[in-house]
Design a protein around this motif. Structure first.
Motif, PDB file in Angstrom:
ATOM      1  N   ARG A   1      66.129  48.553  -6.745  1.00  0.00           N
ATOM      2  CA  ARG A   1      65.818  47.149  -6.433  1.00  0.00           C
ATOM      3  C   ARG A   1      64.457  46.756  -6.978  1.00  0.00           C
ATOM      4  NH1 ARG A   1      67.840  47.763  -0.728  1.00  0.00           N
ATOM      5  NH2 ARG A   1      70.057  47.576  -1.079  1.00  0.00           N
TER       6      ARG A   1
ATOM      7  N   ASN B   1      70.397  61.304   3.121  1.00  0.00           N
ATOM      8  CA  ASN B   1      70.489  59.894   3.437  1.00  0.00           C
ATOM      9  C   ASN B   1      69.195  59.164   3.095  1.00  0.00           C
ATOM     10  OD1 ASN B   1      71.910  57.699   4.462  1.00  0.00           O
ATOM     11  ND2 ASN B   1      70.856  57.881   6.422  1.00  0.00           N
TER      12      ASN B   1
ATOM     13  N   VAL C   1      62.680  34.946  16.019  1.00  0.00           N
ATOM     14  CA  VAL C   1      62.686  36.373  16.350  1.00  0.00           C
ATOM     15  C   VAL C   1      61.358  36.780  16.989  1.00  0.00           C
ATOM     16  CG1 VAL C   1      63.044  38.671  15.401  1.00  0.00           C
ATOM     17  CG2 VAL C   1      64.298  36.746  14.483  1.00  0.00           C
ATOM     18  N   GLU C   2      60.283  36.039  16.696  1.00  0.00           N
ATOM     19  CA  GLU C   2      58.978  36.411  17.257  1.00  0.00           C
ATOM     20  C   GLU C   2      58.968  36.343  18.785  1.00  0.00           C
ATOM     21  OE1 GLU C   2      59.413  33.779  15.265  1.00  0.00           O
ATOM     22  OE2 GLU C   2      58.467  31.994  16.099  1.00  0.00           O
TER      23      GLU C   2
ATOM     24  N   GLU D   1      62.308  40.066   3.389  1.00  0.00           N
ATOM     25  CA  GLU D   1      62.609  38.980   4.321  1.00  0.00           C
ATOM     26  C   GLU D   1      61.541  39.028   5.386  1.00  0.00           C
ATOM     27  OE1 GLU D   1      66.524  38.412   6.056  1.00  0.00           O
ATOM     28  OE2 GLU D   1      67.346  39.118   4.155  1.00  0.00           O
TER      29      GLU D   1
ATOM     30  N   GLU E   1      59.848  49.891   7.625  1.00  0.00           N
ATOM     31  CA  GLU E   1      60.351  51.166   8.158  1.00  0.00           C
ATOM     32  C   GLU E   1      60.369  52.204   7.040  1.00  0.00           C
ATOM     33  OE1 GLU E   1      63.518  51.825  11.567  1.00  0.00           O
ATOM     34  OE2 GLU E   1      64.303  50.677   9.916  1.00  0.00           O
ATOM     35  N   GLN E   2      60.856  51.768   5.875  1.00  0.00           N
ATOM     36  CA  GLN E   2      60.928  52.685   4.727  1.00  0.00           C
ATOM     37  C   GLN E   2      59.525  53.146   4.325  1.00  0.00           C
ATOM     38  OE1 GLN E   2      64.164  53.099   3.265  1.00  0.00           O
ATOM     39  NE2 GLN E   2      63.331  54.834   2.161  1.00  0.00           N
TER      40      GLN E   2
ATOM     41  N   PRO F   1      67.216  48.210  14.206  1.00  0.00           N
ATOM     42  CA  PRO F   1      66.525  47.603  13.068  1.00  0.00           C
ATOM     43  C   PRO F   1      67.387  46.602  12.291  1.00  0.00           C
ATOM     44  CG  PRO F   1      66.086  49.946  13.150  1.00  0.00           C
ATOM     45  CD  PRO F   1      67.118  49.676  14.194  1.00  0.00           C
ATOM     46  N   GLY F   2      66.828  45.415  12.135  1.00  0.00           N
ATOM     47  CA  GLY F   2      67.503  44.391  11.339  1.00  0.00           C
ATOM     48  C   GLY F   2      68.672  43.729  12.041  1.00  0.00           C
TER      49      GLY F   2
ATOM     50  N   ARG G   1      60.274  39.669  19.855  1.00  0.00           N
ATOM     51  CA  ARG G   1      59.323  40.765  19.636  1.00  0.00           C
ATOM     52  C   ARG G   1      58.289  40.801  20.747  1.00  0.00           C
ATOM     53  NH1 ARG G   1      62.687  43.259  16.526  1.00  0.00           N
ATOM     54  NH2 ARG G   1      62.916  42.478  14.396  1.00  0.00           N
TER      55      ARG G   1
ATOM     56  N   PHE H   1      61.189  44.032   8.387  1.00  0.00           N
ATOM     57  CA  PHE H   1      61.256  45.172   9.308  1.00  0.00           C
ATOM     58  C   PHE H   1      61.763  46.425   8.593  1.00  0.00           C
ATOM     59  CE2 PHE H   1      61.411  46.206  13.953  1.00  0.00           C
ATOM     60  CZ  PHE H   1      61.916  47.491  13.850  1.00  0.00           C
ATOM     61  N   LEU H   2      62.903  46.285   7.901  1.00  0.00           N
ATOM     62  CA  LEU H   2      63.535  47.468   7.305  1.00  0.00           C
ATOM     63  C   LEU H   2      62.707  48.054   6.170  1.00  0.00           C
ATOM     64  CD1 LEU H   2      67.038  45.909   7.358  1.00  0.00           C
ATOM     65  CD2 LEU H   2      66.395  47.926   8.654  1.00  0.00           C
TER      66      LEU H   2
ATOM     67  N   GLY I   1      68.565  56.170   0.281  1.00  0.00           N
ATOM     68  CA  GLY I   1      67.856  54.928   0.607  1.00  0.00           C
ATOM     69  C   GLY I   1      66.727  54.670  -0.376  1.00  0.00           C
TER      70      GLY I   1
ATOM     71  N   GLN J   1      59.405  38.322   8.425  1.00  0.00           N
ATOM     72  CA  GLN J   1      59.513  37.685   9.728  1.00  0.00           C
ATOM     73  C   GLN J   1      58.392  38.210  10.595  1.00  0.00           C
ATOM     74  OE1 GLN J   1      63.513  38.722  11.010  1.00  0.00           O
ATOM     75  NE2 GLN J   1      64.103  36.578  10.851  1.00  0.00           N
TER      76      GLN J   1
ATOM     77  N   ARG K   1      72.969  42.262   6.910  1.00  0.00           N
ATOM     78  CA  ARG K   1      73.619  40.949   6.986  1.00  0.00           C
ATOM     79  C   ARG K   1      75.095  41.077   7.343  1.00  0.00           C
ATOM     80  NH1 ARG K   1      70.911  36.656   4.653  1.00  0.00           N
ATOM     81  NH2 ARG K   1      68.992  37.283   3.626  1.00  0.00           N
TER      82      ARG K   1
ATOM     83  N   PRO L   1      75.407  57.452   7.560  1.00  0.00           N
ATOM     84  CA  PRO L   1      76.142  58.477   8.291  1.00  0.00           C
ATOM     85  C   PRO L   1      75.737  58.495   9.768  1.00  0.00           C
ATOM     86  CG  PRO L   1      74.333  59.446   7.067  1.00  0.00           C
ATOM     87  CD  PRO L   1      74.309  57.998   6.755  1.00  0.00           C
TER      88      PRO L   1
ATOM     89  N   ARG M   1      73.306  51.470   5.993  1.00  0.00           N
ATOM     90  CA  ARG M   1      72.058  50.925   6.484  1.00  0.00           C
ATOM     91  C   ARG M   1      71.596  49.700   5.718  1.00  0.00           C
ATOM     92  NH1 ARG M   1      67.291  51.537   8.896  1.00  0.00           N
ATOM     93  NH2 ARG M   1      65.506  51.368   7.529  1.00  0.00           N
ATOM     94  N   GLU M   2      71.934  49.659   4.424  1.00  0.00           N
ATOM     95  CA  GLU M   2      71.367  48.604   3.581  1.00  0.00           C
ATOM     96  C   GLU M   2      72.024  47.237   3.769  1.00  0.00           C
ATOM     97  OE1 GLU M   2      71.753  51.729   2.562  1.00  0.00           O
ATOM     98  OE2 GLU M   2      69.621  52.159   2.327  1.00  0.00           O
TER      99      GLU M   2
ATOM    100  N   LEU N   1      68.076  53.588  -3.804  1.00  0.00           N
ATOM    101  CA  LEU N   1      68.516  52.189  -3.789  1.00  0.00           C
ATOM    102  C   LEU N   1      67.319  51.254  -3.872  1.00  0.00           C
ATOM    103  CD1 LEU N   1      71.391  52.071  -1.189  1.00  0.00           C
ATOM    104  CD2 LEU N   1      71.465  51.349  -3.569  1.00  0.00           C
TER     105      LEU N   1
END
Lengths: 230, 375
Positions: B203, B192, A193-194, B212, B257-258, A221-222, A197, B253-254, B196, B214, A88, A105, A84-85, B199
């Motif tokens: 960070r 999972n 991206v807006e 990031e 979400e977290q 997502p992302g 959305r 976004f991500l 997350g 947006q 990119r 997973p 997930r991380e 991690l």
């Protein structure tokens, strides 16, 4: 299809290879496995697969490089696996020609759904394209530019229609933000991206039963969006 | 040792002090016709003070004595002798000596004090750095023990479920089989989420959590979170009330979400089954959006309301509620990286997490899209 589709799985984790071999074998796919990018490329060249499942975290080379090398000579669908991380990496792989991705997973239903979609799109690439797509109560006629919901016509703006038509034509596949923006708007708008959305919200309001819990226009997502058809 | 230190003193402190007096003498001697005796005495005080301030007390005294002698020798009649005839010259000379010595002492001491202060500050800094390291060490071991406990619990469930399924004791169509499989899947999701969070924590610790930002719709983020939660609906009802015309918000976004995932799973843990979790958002003034996640859990003691965002701080005893105590501190880290604020409050009938986020990115607000008519 007369023969079982051949799936090549490239992943350096023996447990994943073992599990995928057992599960996909059970579903009567022919499964070949490789533990590195080089081995995968060699096996693919020796015995061209119908579909490639590729892990992005390989020890010997970048997953998106493997994508690029495969795309030099084959159009067979590539599904990338990643965690997930690393959004990119996923986007880079998709831009390098991968067809879809799965986040580890993952559930096996998701994997099988991706495989089915990929095989269907691969089969269709050579033949005629479907012009009528249905998703629950939604029906989209790409030839006549008509969208209905429960049989009633849904009024869409030109951009909304163009966006929905692009999603529907690629039903089941993930489309990256950049791919959608480039296709529906303009390559110069690839960073906006807006736009996505806002337009996705409008489309969901017009098409989804509950726009807050969409069933057909799915956010990845992302990465981008995916349209789920029947 | 002693000798070499004295030699160093002599070379680098006393000699330069002496030379400064020699230089001043030469200069004053060249100008002797335009200067009177008291002015010469005053000018001699300059190198004396400077020597004390630059090379220390010893150098100041050396300079004072040298100045006293050269002043007498070159500028007090009879010239080029150390003899003094006039009683007033004698007074000038001795007053000069006293003032010079006093000045060099004062300046020298101030300089030594300053050096001590600098040394002290350095020691304090070393000490506080040691404390920070000790603290981070303590946090690391707290993390390890918390994480290993937290990892083993779902692993134990998965292992037990898998072995019992394999044993053949559980019938193929039984309810037990379905429940065991559900447990395996839920625990895998739980692991999972934990990974997350770990991690993200690392960070935040390494200052590497760069959002990031947006333009995003909060409603879309919340919908993605709810779709991913796989929480049995009969346990908690989730109600979303996000202002219809809420502008686009500049967020990662991500990461957001977290934040929502952690706040909602925290609510799952502390609020009783059957209760409602309400997520709402609206603009606050022109420049901010305010988000609230409310649940019907029991109140948190007032003194803990801030501390629940600290690492590993958990209000409830560890054996009653599972968790690493990382979730809320990660929320705080992410919200603050977005230049927002997060806080908790007790409500009359529950508990709420609140956060505000700026609506502008680099001084600009959400772009407006052109209106388009339907065809």
């Amino acid at each position: 299809m007369t023969t079982a589709p051949h799936i090549l799985v490239i992943d350096d984790e023996p447990q994943i290879l073992r599990a995928l071999k057992a599960i996909l074998g059970e579903k009567s796919f022919k499964v070949t496995t490789a533990v590195s990018g080089h081995e995968g490329l060699t096996l693919a060249a020796a015995n061209p697969p119908d579909i490639v499942i590729l892990d992005l975290g390989l020890p010997d080379m970048d997953g998106f490089e493997v994508c690029g090398r495969l795309r030099e000579w084959t159009q067979c669908p590539i599904i990338v696996l990643s965690v997930r991380e690393s959004e990119r990496d996923k986007v880079a792989a998709l831009d390098k020609g991968a067809d879809d991705y799965l986040v580890k997973p993952f559930g096996i239903e998701e994997l099988l759904a991706r495989v089915r979609v990929a095989l269907r799109h691969a089969g269709r690439a050579s033949g005629a394209k479907a012009t009528k797509i249905t998703a629950g109560p939604i029906a989209i006629d790409l030839a006549w530019h008509v969208v209905t919901r429960h049989g009633a016509e849904v009024k869409l703006t030109a951009t909304e229609y163009k966006l929905l038509a692009y999603l529907a034509a690629n039903a089941g596949r993930v489309l990256t933000h950049q791919a959608i923006l480039t296709h529906v708007w303009d390559p110069a708008d690839a960073d906006h991206v807006e736009y996505l959305r806002v337009y996705m919200r409008q489309l969901r309001k017009k098409l989804e039963t509950d726009p807050e819990q969409p069933q057909f226009i799915i956010t990845e997502p992302g990465v981008g969006y995916r349209f789920l058809a029947d | 040792m002693r000798r070499s230190s004295f030699t160093a003193d002599f070379l680098f402190h006393y000699v330069p002090a002496f030379l400064s007096i020699a230089g001043t003498t030469t200069l004053l001697h060249l100008l002797r016709n335009t200067l009177d005796t008291p002015l010469i005495a005053l000018l001699y005080l300059l190198p004396v003070g400077a020597s004390a301030s630059i090379w220390g007390l010893g150098a100041g005294i050396i300079a004072a004595l040298a100045a006293f002698l050269t002043f007498n020798y070159f500028f007090i009649p009879p010239f080029f002798t150390l003899i003094v005839h006039s009683p007033s010259d004698l007074v000038v000379l001795f007053v000069f000596l006293i003032v010079a010595v006093v000045i060099s002492q004062l300046v020298g001491r101030a300089r030594a004090g300053q050096a001590i202060a600098i040394e002290k500050a350095r020691l304090t800094e070393i000490e506080s750095r040691a404390k920070v390291l000790e603290e981070s060490d303590r946090l690391k071991s707290a993390l390890l023990s918390s994480v290993s406990h937290e990892l083993r619990t779902p692993l134990a469930t998965i292992k037990a479920a898998a072995t019992s399924l394999r044993s053949g004791e559980v019938g193929w169509d039984s309810v037990a089989r379905r429940e065991l499989l559900e447990a395996v899947e839920e625990e895998a999701d739980h692991l999972n989420l934990l990974v997350g969070n770990l991690l993200n924590m690392s960070r935040i610790e390494a200052n590497a959590l760069k959002p990031e930002r947006q333009w995003n719709l909060l409603s879309e983020i919340v919908a993605a979170v709810i779709a991913r939660l796989h929480h049995p609906v009969e346990d908690h009802r989730i109600l979303v009330a996000i202002q219809e015309d809420l502008p686009l918000v500049p967020v990662d976004f991500l990461q957001m979400e977290q934040v929502f995932t952690n706040l909602i799973t925290n609510s799952f843990k502390y609020a009783q089954a059957g209760t409602t979790i309400r997520i709402s958002a609206q603009t606050e003034g022109e420049a901010e959006v305010r988000v609230r996640v409310e649940n019907q859990s029991p109140p948190v003691p007032e003194q803990d309301l801030e501390r629940i965002f600290d690492k590993f701080h958990r209000v409830t005893a560890a054996d009653r509620i599972t968790g690493t105590g990382l979730g809320l501190s990660i929320c705080k880290g992410i919200i603050e990286a977005h230049r927002g604020r997060i806080w908790a409050e007790n409500l009359s009938d529950g508990f709420a997490f609140n956060f505000v986020l700026p609506l502008s990115l680099d001084g600009k607000f959400a772009p407006k899209l052109p209106f388009e008519s339907e065809t």
